[in-house]
Enzyme design. Sequence first.
Site, mmCIF file in Angstrom:
data_model
loop_
_atom_site.group_PDB
_atom_site.id
_atom_site.type_symbol
_atom_site.label_atom_id
_atom_site.label_comp_id
_atom_site.label_asym_id
_atom_site.label_seq_id
_atom_site.Cartn_x
_atom_site.Cartn_y
_atom_site.Cartn_z
ATOM 1 N N GLU A 275 25.342 36.051 88.196
ATOM 2 C CA GLU A 275 26.096 35.448 87.097
ATOM 3 C C GLU A 275 25.173 34.913 86.008
ATOM 4 O OE1 GLU A 275 30.267 33.045 86.873
ATOM 5 O OE2 GLU A 275 28.817 32.368 88.357
ATOM 6 N N HIS B 286 18.522 47.528 110.996
ATOM 7 C CA HIS B 286 19.187 48.658 111.634
ATOM 8 C C HIS B 286 20.300 49.245 110.785
ATOM 9 C CE1 HIS B 286 17.209 48.039 115.579
ATOM 10 N NE2 HIS B 286 17.182 46.779 115.181
ATOM 11 N N LYS C 269 39.093 35.890 84.023
ATOM 12 C CA LYS C 269 39.959 34.732 84.255
ATOM 13 C C LYS C 269 41.146 34.748 83.290
ATOM 14 C CE LYS C 269 36.482 31.485 86.018
ATOM 15 N NZ LYS C 269 35.779 30.201 85.737
#
Length: 428
Positions: free
Chosen positions: A269, A290, A401
């Site tokens: 951000e 792995h 938003k």
Amino acid sequence: MDVDIGNALETRPGLTEETLDRLDDRVADAHDRIARGMADDEFGYASLNLPETADPAAIRAAVEPFGEPEAVLTVGIGGSALGAATLADALESDVDAHFLDNVDPDAVDALLADLSLADTVVNVVSRSGTTAETLANFLVVRDAMDDAGVDWTERTLVTTGEEGNLRQLAETHDLPALDVPEGVPGRFSALSTVGLAVTALQGHDVEAVLAGGRDGMDALSGSLYESPAYAYGATTYALAERGALTNAFMPYSESLETFAEWFAQLWAESLGKDGLGQTPARALGATDQHSQLQLYRAGPADKLVTLVRPTERADAPIPETDLEGLSYLGGSSLGDLLDAEFAATEASLAAADVPNVRVEIDRVDERALGELLFGMEAACVLYGELASVSTFTQPAVEWGKKAARGLLGGGDFPEAEAVADKREFRID
């Protein structure tokens, strides 16, 4: 916090010591800018003053009415939750910490069904007091408390700004309330009321966390060769400029797994601006040796791997065994094995010319975590200065938003209208 950048040199893409020498002059200039911003309490730069400006007495006073709860439930999202979660998940406590940082109805219902709400403190956090996800979850939690016969006004702590819905709620119902710090973006607020209320409710040493942050402050200087935080910030910036556009952040301690999530928000951000930035990828050692190491070693040469570990930890012996091929494990310990896995990964990456940086703390405790959180924030701010990005803003987040709020009828936003323009190409 110690940083070893040796395996970032002479790799692909990599640096040379001469490159770092040239970069150090720019680090000095950036440090001067950061120091001025801190001295003037400028927006964003004020974050780096929190180890000195945060008030642990105010935090303790706000949580004191709740005594010793069984659990604390934080309702917040992004920076309103991740700093607190980092500390809570790293430090052991008899007080369970839970976080509602998403609006998945199945997850919310499952969590509330398992909690004894009468013995839980609800810690609702939103700077603006208008964050849709946070307020929606809080309304659901409050309704669940009513249904359980719990007086929510006696079990709720609010952390918010001077104005907004949450501030009005706290004043109307005389709820304990903490102020979010001025000039501090949420993702930089771990060492403040936002991150430390849960720490206090769990019985941890808030002063020690802040003392660790001050250790990090004291280590800042005008040279990357003298400051671990700046060494990390400058190295990651220089590698990104040379094509290492992914930063695989890999703690070798499960207690630090949430710290990697906090780092991912901080890095993404803050630095993802103007076509620039470095994508954080969360990993866990030794698990992801792995599952991801194959890509890091043999995939595109566009990655940096950050390896994080405590040098001291509790240990568990490995019992002796007669099983063929496994006798070498007997007499050693799980800690020995994890250290060997760490060293093997580091060497494996270096052998494949993949740049990697080692970040170490002495142990996972309050003081070390405070220093680590501060160090990564300072590294991020330095990177932003070197890259000339607006580190403390998040315009792309604000776009989303507004779109979501408009879709829910919370206002007339052109961003919401853009949702209807989605191109469809369905294969059923």
